[in-house]
Design a protein around this motif. Structure first.
Motif, PDB file in Angstrom:
ATOM      1  N   ASP A 139       0.835  -1.206   0.000  1.00 15.75           N
ATOM      2  CA  ASP A 139       0.000   0.000   0.000  1.00 15.75           C
ATOM      3  C   ASP A 139       0.866   1.250   0.000  1.00 15.75           C
ATOM      4  O   ASP A 139       0.492   2.275  -0.572  1.00 15.75           O
TER       5      ASP A 139
ATOM      6  N   ARG B  22       1.818   2.017  -3.438  1.00 16.93           N
ATOM      7  CA  ARG B  22       0.669   2.573  -4.162  1.00 16.93           C
ATOM      8  C   ARG B  22       0.483   4.035  -3.818  1.00 16.93           C
ATOM      9  O   ARG B  22       0.235   4.864  -4.691  1.00 16.93           O
ATOM     10  N   ARG B  23       0.574   4.337  -2.503  1.00 21.51           N
ATOM     11  CA  ARG B  23       0.329   5.724  -2.076  1.00 21.51           C
ATOM     12  C   ARG B  23       1.361   6.670  -2.670  1.00 21.51           C
ATOM     13  O   ARG B  23       1.055   7.806  -3.003  1.00 21.51           O
TER      14      ARG B  23
ATOM     15  N   ALA C 126       0.145   7.503  -6.125  1.00 19.32           N
ATOM     16  CA  ALA C 126      -1.307   7.355  -6.334  1.00 19.32           C
ATOM     17  C   ALA C 126      -1.901   8.380  -7.291  1.00 19.32           C
ATOM     18  O   ALA C 126      -2.854   8.083  -7.998  1.00 19.32           O
ATOM     19  N   TYR C 127      -1.353   9.596  -7.314  1.00 17.17           N
ATOM     20  CA  TYR C 127      -1.981  10.627  -8.143  1.00 17.17           C
ATOM     21  C   TYR C 127      -1.528  10.547  -9.592  1.00 17.17           C
ATOM     22  O   TYR C 127      -2.079  11.209 -10.454  1.00 17.17           O
ATOM     23  N   ILE C 128      -0.488   9.752  -9.855  1.00 15.23           N
ATOM     24  CA  ILE C 128       0.037   9.701 -11.218  1.00 15.23           C
ATOM     25  C   ILE C 128      -0.352   8.399 -11.911  1.00 15.23           C
ATOM     26  O   ILE C 128      -0.928   8.412 -12.990  1.00 15.23           O
ATOM     27  N   VAL C 129      -0.001   7.269 -11.306  1.00 20.88           N
ATOM     28  CA  VAL C 129      -0.405   5.997 -11.904  1.00 20.88           C
ATOM     29  C   VAL C 129      -0.950   5.083 -10.815  1.00 20.88           C
ATOM     30  O   VAL C 129      -0.679   5.277  -9.628  1.00 20.88           O
ATOM     31  N   SER C 130      -1.708   4.085 -11.263  1.00 13.45           N
ATOM     32  CA  SER C 130      -2.247   3.118 -10.329  1.00 13.45           C
ATOM     33  C   SER C 130      -1.394   1.860 -10.395  1.00 13.45           C
ATOM     34  O   SER C 130      -1.183   1.309 -11.472  1.00 13.45           O
ATOM     35  N   LEU C 131      -0.865   1.430  -9.253  1.00 16.04           N
ATOM     36  CA  LEU C 131      -0.091   0.187  -9.238  1.00 16.04           C
ATOM     37  C   LEU C 131      -1.042  -0.944  -8.882  1.00 16.04           C
ATOM     38  O   LEU C 131      -1.271  -1.232  -7.725  1.00 16.04           O
ATOM     39  N   SER C 132      -1.638  -1.550  -9.889  1.00 16.31           N
ATOM     40  CA  SER C 132      -2.660  -2.550  -9.615  1.00 16.31           C
ATOM     41  C   SER C 132      -2.189  -3.950  -9.962  1.00 16.31           C
ATOM     42  O   SER C 132      -2.924  -4.906  -9.823  1.00 16.31           O
TER      43      SER C 132
ATOM     44  N   TYR D 289      -1.136  -4.640 -13.067  1.00 17.88           N
ATOM     45  CA  TYR D 289      -0.945  -4.508 -14.512  1.00 17.88           C
ATOM     46  C   TYR D 289       0.326  -3.686 -14.684  1.00 17.88           C
ATOM     47  O   TYR D 289       0.339  -2.496 -14.382  1.00 17.88           O
TER      48      TYR D 289
ATOM     49  N   MET E 211      -2.996  -6.828 -22.855  1.00 15.72           N
ATOM     50  CA  MET E 211      -3.823  -7.332 -21.763  1.00 15.72           C
ATOM     51  C   MET E 211      -3.196  -7.109 -20.386  1.00 15.72           C
ATOM     52  O   MET E 211      -3.908  -6.875 -19.425  1.00 15.72           O
TER      53      MET E 211
ATOM     54  N   GLY F 234      -1.287  -2.733 -18.560  1.00 13.77           N
ATOM     55  CA  GLY F 234      -1.986  -1.625 -17.910  1.00 13.77           C
ATOM     56  C   GLY F 234      -2.556  -0.607 -18.867  1.00 13.77           C
ATOM     57  O   GLY F 234      -3.370   0.221 -18.467  1.00 13.77           O
ATOM     58  N   GLY F 235      -2.152  -0.644 -20.128  1.00 14.05           N
ATOM     59  CA  GLY F 235      -2.813   0.175 -21.144  1.00 14.05           C
ATOM     60  C   GLY F 235      -2.685   1.674 -20.985  1.00 14.05           C
ATOM     61  O   GLY F 235      -3.413   2.419 -21.611  1.00 14.05           O
ATOM     62  N   VAL F 236      -1.777   2.148 -20.135  1.00 13.59           N
ATOM     63  CA  VAL F 236      -1.615   3.586 -19.979  1.00 13.59           C
ATOM     64  C   VAL F 236      -0.331   3.990 -20.679  1.00 13.59           C
ATOM     65  O   VAL F 236       0.695   3.329 -20.525  1.00 13.59           O
TER      66      VAL F 236
END
Lengths: 332, 289
Positions: free
Chosen positions: A161, A164-165, A168-174, A176, A255, A258-260
């Motif tokens: 977490d 991620r934080r 967080a405002y630039i990309v999402s670490l999910s 992908y 796939m 992350g497609g960004v």
């Protein structure tokens, strides 16, 4: 034709000559097709390069937003927009390809050496068909594997977490991520490398190895110093083939990465590996729906042209790298 | 050489005749284009319409709604499907409503949040809010993982205008290719949230649909347009002299009981279709008993 007597010539070419002509025509047809393809792609791509110059490859803004601006510019009947700076996409392609090729080169070399020189007969008999099977698995299967297994695993167990934080405002670490793309791409191109490498290693003349063994050098050292060295052209050929496949891989990367259109930043430390990105081929796939808008079509073809050019350069580089190595040993 | 060439030519013409013959003489082929989100529905409707009119063949190209409308303007397509209402740029076109579809906002079932306001969804997808801790009703305490579609998707365009107020979604939204991929991503990520079409977020999809402004994302609320992300699928035809077969097909989709069943089965919401099957005269006796 000159060798044929006048009597035969009047009845047309012999069957075998006809076959030669047919094959020749076929090859010429293929060459012509490639030429037309090149002309078509570069002609369609030209407006995009013309408007952006070398800035096309450079950084500047978010390509996703630029794509949308390009696409919607014709909708409203305005002047077409061409501004496109593809650096995040180019960087994403470079990083995923380089990462996967490095990883799979090392692992494929070890596996090939093991299979050819050290593996017991029964393991060899199992391994070889399995490797060939792996090489022929369609990439969408690997993509599903990534989406259902690897991506959630990275998301839950690798990324914290805190990570991620921090972004967080630039990309999402999910999950992908670059890492998912590189790992699965490695899995996809390694079998190709293993197959070419082991063919090359197997072609090393036994006498050379036996000579070294006869001098009292152990098996391991003999194989690295003589076998692998002699098979260097095969290593280059396998690497070039695998790099071409990695560069062109589309569906799987679309796939799992992350497609960004984001350029993973090495300055972020270890987070770099789990940042999302999107390589060139995947971008073409995702924007292909917008071919109906003329400036967008030129932009898509510009990406295709870059992809085509890099593939051509790659095989040229492979050919050049093989030249000085050829005199050492086996040809592939 | 000459007789053989003649034979080959003859064979070729015969072959061409067999291929082209039935297509030109019997069945009329009608070309349409437009929204890719509506493609699964329209393909199923084509199939069902074969029972009504077996002689018409439809070919549909999903190039996206705006491109489809343009095709109709240019006369390239006989009809188009569109998922947004008409705009001033749609001159020379007539729009008619076909059926309803809904865009759901879904989270992982482990998340206890049930209801969000549109403004909250907007804050999440514009990266103003990045923590579940800041969302009332959620038991999650980790950063939000938002999933969405890439900018070419029709669902994205709709989401952008209906929720984000026309602004591009934030860069921290993971962009996926297909509706189903968003559902899978949210179902495997406890901190996930995404926008998914009605068809892909039902029971068994592994995601939980949220209420928006207190309205559930389900057929009953979409039908009455109380659910805020309800939208019509529109049939786009040229305003002057549209193709008769297409207008008949459009009427069948809009009003018939059979088409309503197909629409509901494919996951959309029939809006104007008859609720009971048409009564057949010779079966009346059975009905009354």
């Amino acid at each position: 034709m000159a060798l044929v007597s006048p009597h035969r010539a009047s009845r047309g070419p012999l069957p075998d000559q006809r076959a030669e002509l047919m094959l020749g025509a076929l090859v010429c047809g293929v060459l012509l097709f490639v030429l037309l393809l090149l002309v078509f792609v570069f002609r369609e791509a030209w407006p995009s390069f013309h408007h952006n110059g070398f800035g096309w490859f450079g950084p500047g803004g978010n390509p996703d937003r630029q794509v949308q601006a390009i696409f919607t510019s014709t909708d409203l009947g305005q002047k077409p927009v061409y501004t496109f700076h593809a650096w995040p996409i180019v960087w994403g392609t470079l990083v995923t390809t380089a990462g996967a090729v490095c990883l799979s080169f090392v692992s494929a070399l070890f596996v090939a050496v093991f299979v050819v020189e050290f593996a017991p007969e029964w393991i060899r008999r199992v391994l070889e068909p399995v490797v060939r099977l792996l090489a022929s698995v369609p990439s969408v299967i690997f993509g599903l594997l990534g989406v259902l297994v690897l991506v959630p695993f990275i998301g839950q167990h690798v990324i914290t977490d805190g990570n991620r934080r921090s972004v967080a405002y630039i990309v999402s670490l999910s999950g992908y991520s670059l890492l998912a793309g590189v790992l699965i791409l490695t899995l996809m191109i390694a079998p190709l490398m293993i197959a070419v490498f082991s063919d090359g290693l197997r072609a090393v003349p036994r006498g050379w190895l036996e000579g070294s063994l006869g001098l009292g050098i152990n098996r391991w050292r003999t194989f690295w110093k003589i076998g692998v060295r002699t098979a260097r052209p095969a290593l280059v050929a396998g690497t070039v083939l695998a790099t071409a496949r990695a560069l062109g891989e589309t569906v799987m990367l679309a796939m799992v990465t992350g497609g960004v259109s984001f350029a993973p930043n090495p300055a972020d430390g270890l987070i770099f590996f789990v940042e999302p990105t999107r390589p060139l081929a995947a971008t073409i796939l995702q924007t292909a729906e917008q071919l109906t808008s003329a400036p967008m079509r030129h932009t898509i073809f510009a990406m295709a042209a870059v992809r085509l050019f890099s593939a051509a350069m790659l095989s040229l580089a492979g050919w050049a790298a093989k030249q000085p190595l050829k005199r050492y040993g086996v040809r592939t | 050489m000459a007789p053989r060439r003649k034979a080959i030519l003859g064979g070729l013409t015969a072959l061409a005749a067999t291929i082209a013959g039935p297509a030109t003489s019997q069945a009329a082929t009608i070309f349409g284009s437009g929204s890719s989100a509506s493609q699964p529905y329209i393909e199923a409707l084509f199939k069902a319409y074969k029972k009504v009119d077996p002689n018409t063949k439809f070919v549909y190209t999903a190039n996206n709604g705006n491109a489809g409308a343009k095709d109709v303007q240019d006369g390239k397509s006989a009809f188009a499907l569109q998922t947004r209402p008409p705009l001033p740029s749609d001159s020379g076109l007539s729009y008619s409503k076909l059926f309803l579809d809904g865009l759901c906002v879904a989270v992982n079932p482990a998340n206890t949040v049930n209801n969000l306001k549109i403004s909250q969804v907007r804050d999440i997808f514009l990266a103003t809010v990045t923590e579940w801790g800041a969302v009332p009703g959620s038991n999650q305490r980790s950063p939000i993982s938002a999933f969405g579609r890439n900018s070419t998707a029709g669902l994205y365009t709709f989401f952008q205008s209906a929720v984000l107020g026309g602004v591009t979604q934030a860069s921290n939204v993971t962009q996926l290719d297909k509706d189903g991929e968003v559902a899978v991503a949210v179902s495997r990520n406890q901190a996930g949230i995404g926008y998914v079409g009605l068809a892909n977020s039902g029971p068994g999809s592994g995601v939980k649909r949220l209420k928006l402004e207190g309205q559930p994302c389900q057929a009953s609320a979409i039908k009455t347009l109380r659910y805020p992300l309800s939208r019509y699928a529109w049939l786009v035809l040229p305003a002057s002299s549209p193709n008769r077969t297409v207008t008949r097909f459009g009427d069948w989709i809009r009003t018939s009981y059979a088409a309503g069943l197909v629409i509901a089965r494919e996951g959309a919401v029939p809006a104007f279709n008859a609720k009971t099957p048409p009564k057949k005269k010779h079966k009346k006796k059975h009905r009354t008993t």
